[in-house]
Design a protein around this motif. Structure first.
Motif, PDB file in Angstrom:
ATOM      1  N   GLN A 151      -7.186  11.111   4.363  1.00  0.00           N
ATOM      2  CA  GLN A 151      -7.839   9.701   4.149  1.00  0.00           C
ATOM      3  C   GLN A 151      -8.627   9.019   3.956  1.00  0.00           C
ATOM      4  OE1 GLN A 151      -4.794   7.212   5.590  1.00  0.00           O
ATOM      5  NE2 GLN A 151      -6.006   6.414   4.084  1.00  0.00           N
ATOM      6  N   HIS A 200       2.397  11.039   1.179  1.00  0.00           N
ATOM      7  CA  HIS A 200       3.415   9.903   0.337  1.00  0.00           C
ATOM      8  C   HIS A 200       1.723   8.654  -0.265  1.00  0.00           C
ATOM      9  CE1 HIS A 200       7.109  11.220  -0.768  1.00  0.00           C
ATOM     10  NE2 HIS A 200       7.786  10.201   0.533  1.00  0.00           N
ATOM     11  N   SER A 201       0.783   8.685   0.172  1.00  0.00           N
ATOM     12  CA  SER A 201      -0.106   7.745   0.091  1.00  0.00           C
ATOM     13  C   SER A 201      -1.761   8.637  -0.819  1.00  0.00           C
ATOM     14  CB  SER A 201      -0.403   6.881   1.152  1.00  0.00           C
ATOM     15  OG  SER A 201       0.593   6.406   1.829  1.00  0.00           O
ATOM     16  N   THR A 203      -4.357   9.779  -3.451  1.00  0.00           N
ATOM     17  CA  THR A 203      -3.832   9.453  -4.198  1.00  0.00           C
ATOM     18  C   THR A 203      -5.166  10.104  -5.214  1.00  0.00           C
ATOM     19  OG1 THR A 203      -5.756   8.167  -4.146  1.00  0.00           O
ATOM     20  CG2 THR A 203      -3.986   6.786  -3.327  1.00  0.00           C
ATOM     21  N   ARG A 219      -2.429  -2.313   2.909  1.00  0.00           N
ATOM     22  CA  ARG A 219      -1.847  -1.053   3.654  1.00  0.00           C
ATOM     23  C   ARG A 219      -0.416  -1.477   4.032  1.00  0.00           C
ATOM     24  NH1 ARG A 219      -5.923   2.204   5.303  1.00  0.00           N
ATOM     25  NH2 ARG A 219      -4.714   3.075   6.898  1.00  0.00           N
ATOM     26  N   ILE A 221       6.660   1.607   0.011  1.00  0.00           N
ATOM     27  CA  ILE A 221       6.906   2.256  -1.222  1.00  0.00           C
ATOM     28  C   ILE A 221       8.097   2.490  -2.032  1.00  0.00           C
ATOM     29  CG2 ILE A 221       6.102   4.453  -2.756  1.00  0.00           C
ATOM     30  CD1 ILE A 221       3.721   2.026  -1.465  1.00  0.00           C
ATOM     31  N   ASN A 265       0.398   3.649  -5.054  1.00  0.00           N
ATOM     32  CA  ASN A 265      -0.148   2.994  -3.551  1.00  0.00           C
ATOM     33  C   ASN A 265       0.129   1.787  -3.689  1.00  0.00           C
ATOM     34  OD1 ASN A 265      -3.310   3.982  -1.850  1.00  0.00           O
ATOM     35  ND2 ASN A 265      -1.280   5.578  -1.905  1.00  0.00           N
ATOM     36  N   SER A 306      -7.328   5.455  -0.278  1.00  0.00           N
ATOM     37  CA  SER A 306      -6.026   5.103  -0.586  1.00  0.00           C
ATOM     38  C   SER A 306      -5.487   3.791   0.923  1.00  0.00           C
ATOM     39  CB  SER A 306      -5.323   6.747   0.083  1.00  0.00           C
ATOM     40  OG  SER A 306      -5.184   7.288   1.380  1.00  0.00           O
ATOM     41  N   ARG A 307      -4.123   4.045   0.206  1.00  0.00           N
ATOM     42  CA  ARG A 307      -4.207   2.682   1.257  1.00  0.00           C
ATOM     43  C   ARG A 307      -2.357   3.233   2.462  1.00  0.00           C
ATOM     44  NH1 ARG A 307      -6.693   1.316  -2.589  1.00  0.00           N
ATOM     45  NH2 ARG A 307      -7.904  -0.996  -1.965  1.00  0.00           N
ATOM     46  N   ALA A 308      -2.625   3.910   3.278  1.00  0.00           N
ATOM     47  CA  ALA A 308      -1.364   4.221   3.478  1.00  0.00           C
ATOM     48  C   ALA A 308       0.255   3.023   4.023  1.00  0.00           C
ATOM     49  CB  ALA A 308      -1.656   4.210   4.801  1.00  0.00           C
ATOM     50  N   CYS A 309       0.833   3.904   3.678  1.00  0.00           N
ATOM     51  CA  CYS A 309       2.560   2.965   3.239  1.00  0.00           C
ATOM     52  C   CYS A 309       2.820   2.450   4.904  1.00  0.00           C
ATOM     53  CB  CYS A 309       3.523   2.791   2.289  1.00  0.00           C
ATOM     54  SG  CYS A 309       3.632   4.338   2.565  1.00  0.00           S
ATOM     55  N   CYS A 325       4.469   9.202   5.546  1.00  0.00           N
ATOM     56  CA  CYS A 325       3.308   8.079   4.620  1.00  0.00           C
ATOM     57  C   CYS A 325       2.258   8.443   3.994  1.00  0.00           C
ATOM     58  CB  CYS A 325       3.440   7.620   5.519  1.00  0.00           C
ATOM     59  SG  CYS A 325       5.340   6.198   6.230  1.00  0.00           S
TER      60      CYS A 325
END
Ligand SMILES: Cc1cc2nc3c(=O)[nH]c(=O)nc-3n(C[C@H](O)[C@H](O)[C@H](O)COP(=O)(O)OP(=O)(O)OC[C@H]3O[C@@H](n4cnc5c(N)ncnc54)[C@H](O)[C@@H]3O)c2cc1C
Length: 566
Positions: free
Chosen positions: A2, A50-51, A53, A106, A110, A102, A58-61, A47
């Motif tokens: 993160q 996949h988040s 970047t 948040r 996605i 992303n 980065s922004r967690a989904c 998640c």
């Protein structure tokens, strides 16, 4: 991993709120009921994966959903409307350097359309295919080869696993005469935010010119669904180029400002006359170095730029000049010969110009194999070196790129260029299946469009170069001829995400470049999360019209809210 949030995002207050607790569980269950539980990933680890970047933030989904049909996309959109949750669609999600996969917020959903990977229609006479968003560049290349290889699709030099449709929607580009991808997309099928299906061009499903006449009749809607947030594209026609009898690759190496200036003006003339039809890419030495070597580890660890003397040594050891261009010449044997002559005339004295036809490219490939077999030693190594010297002063690593680029000039994807995303990474690029976000590489792109004159190119470079220097980064730049009148100045910010100070400096450089270019009126050919979070959108009449459309089509702001400031 993160990352800290170094870009601001003042939009969060106005956007759909994330679901929490029981609500979130119900949402995931309902998504699973639409696409099947095995096609929803909602576990935090998944998640987070996949988040990842290549950008500093980065922004967690909340969940990643993989629908298999337009009907499922439609059902997901209706569900998101009921739950008031933001949905961000991606075709394959390899949008590295522009936000990767992303959302701007948040905890969004996605939507990845990679399971929708059918080539739905192929018309060899009219030279088009109809594809779903999951169709990759490699898949389309292989399909056309199976059909006899008489037609070719343009490709980017990003991943072979990139989406043909996703890239076209983002108005990406390649090298061949069909390198402006959105210009060669025709007939789009889109799921609107409320779940309805729309076809562009005013065409009914059985309209015979649906995939041949881009404008249809009445206002042309296609543009509304590129670089925006008004719909999820689920199908489109892509035009194909007849494979020419002959393809010749040309390289042009220029030294110093005056030669660069002259080369750009000469190439414009050649493009306006139709002699050069390909999208010529002209990279500076640093960008080319990023393809063939690693950033010096001592400087990476310190987080500093390569000093001019050392950069000069690296350039010299690879046989590089300040800028190196690559382009293609297409046509019958006679046409190609005539074009080669015209190009040689126009670029006379303007740098080192070389032509490589199929035979010479194959010879270069054999030479590289010989060199690799010898590990650069013994009689074989000496012979390979001597033969190479007759062709080029460039290093074998650059000669090895010739066959790859010759393939790209004919729509054959390669992994070779994506290696550059690992330039500043501690991790060496894998042999294939590269994924710079998965592998923790740091990279951001900015790409202002500039008029195609030597004067304009110099002016833009003079604006950006001091900012790279002031932030202790080397200028990485590529001038790409998008059409005979426009160049894209692709600026790459390579940084080591593990070096805390450098990550922040990369963000600062991005913001400084963005502000400086905006102050001089430049537009970016394409945007991404770093761009949308570092400046507010325009407040002109056009922005008002788009906002009105968004309000009408998506009153709750469910679909990719804030994308391109809409
Ligand atoms: C080293 C390197 C080289 C690169 N070279 C090139 C190049 O030559 N040319 C180039 O253009 N790019 C290039 N890129 C950038 C990028 O990797 C490509 O553009 C890539 O094609 C984008 O990923 P994708 O095809 O999976 O599209 P996606 O990530 O799926 O889509 C791109 C964007 O379009 C939107 N979108 C996608 N599908 C839909 C849909 N169905 N409906 C609505 N919106 C949608 C998404 O929101 C997304 O932001 C390069 C990147 C790197 C790191």
């Amino acid at each position: 991993m993160q990352h800290a949030h170094s870009f601001s995002n003042d939009l969060n207050g106005t956007l759909p709120r994330p679901q929490t607790g029981a609500h979130a569980n119900r949402l995931v269950e309902e998504l699973a009921a639409i696409v099947g539980p095995e096609h929803v990933a909602a576990e935090p680890d998944c998640c987070a994966l996949h988040s990842r970047t290549t950008e500093p933030d980065s922004r967690a989904c909340q969940a990643v959903v993989f629908p298999a049909s337009a009907e499922e996309v439609s059902a997901v959109m209706r569900l998101a409307q009921r739950h008031r949750v933001a949905v961000w669609p991606f075709s394959r999600g390899n949008n590295w350097g522009y936000g990767t996969k992303n959302a701007l917020q948040r905890d969004a959903i996605i939507l990845v359309l990679q399971r929708m990977d059918r080539i739905v229609e192929f018309d060899p006479q009219l030279a088009y295919v109809v594809v779903e968003p999951g169709v990759t560049q490699q898949q389309l290349y292989d399909f056309l080869a199976e059909q006899g290889g008489h037609l070719m699709a343009d490709c980017t030099d990003s991943t072979p696993f990139g989406s043909v449709l996703g890239n076209a929607l983002e108005r990406g580009y390649g090298y061949t005469p069909y390198g402006d991808h959105f210009a060669h997309l025709c007939g789009l099928e889109v799921v609107l935010p409320d779940g309805r299906l729309l076809r562009t061009g005013g065409a009914q499903e059985r309209c015979p010119t649906r995939y041949t006449h881009k404008w249809g009749s009445g206002p042309a809607l296609e543009g509304l669904f590129s670089q925006g947030n008004l719909g999820v594209a689920v199908k489109a026609g892509i035009w194909l180029h007849p494979r020419p009898e002959r393809v010749v690759l040309f390289t042009l190496d220029v030294e110093g400002e005056a030669q660069l200036h002259a080369a750009i003006d000469a190439l414009r003339g050649l493009a306006l006359a139709g002699t050069v039809q390909s999208h010529v890419h002209m990279a500076n030495a640093l960008q080319t170095l990023s393809l063939v070597c690693r950033y010096p580890p001592d400087l990476r660890e310190r987080g500093t730029a390569i000093p001019p003397g050392r950069l000069q040594d690296m350039k010299r050891s690879y046989g590089l000049s300040d800028w190196g261009a690559v382009g293609g010449i297409y046509g019958t044997a006679g046409e190609v010969r005539a074009r080669q002559r015209a190009i040689a005339r126009a670029l006379r004295g303007g740098g080192d110009l070389r032509f490589f036809d199929e035979r010479e490219v194959a010879r270069a490939g054999r030479l590289v194999k010989m060199w690799q077999r010898s590990s650069g030693r013994g009689m074989l190594g000496a012979a390979a070196k001597a033969i190479k010297r007759q062709v080029t002063r460039k290093d074998f690593a650059l000669v090895a790129l010739l066959p790859e680029m010759y393939g790209v000039l004919q729509g054959q994807p390669t992994w070779s260029v994506l290696r550059s995303a690992y330039f500043k990474s501690a991790l060496a690029p894998p042999a294939d299946n590269l994924d710079p976000a998965r592998d923790g590489c740091g990279l951001m792109w900015l790409a202002p469009a500039i008029p195609m004159t030597g004067d304009h190119a110099r002016k833009a470079l003079d604006l950006v170069a001091p900012l790279f220097e002031a932030h202790d980064f080397n200028l990485s730049a590529c001038l790409t001829m998008m059409n005979p009148r426009t160049l894209f100045l692709l600026l790459g910010i390579f940084y080591d995400p593990l070096h805390g100070g450098e990550r922040e400096r990369a963000s600062q450089l991005y913001r400084a470049l963005h502000a400086e270019l905006a102050a001089h009126g430049y537009q970016h050919y394409r945007g991404g999360i770093p761009a949308w979070t570092c400046a507010a959108g325009a407040r002109d009449a056009a922005a008002g019209v788009l906002a009105g459309m968004k309000e009408r089509l998506d009153p709750a702001g469910i679909l990719a809210p804030g994308r391109y400031h809409i």
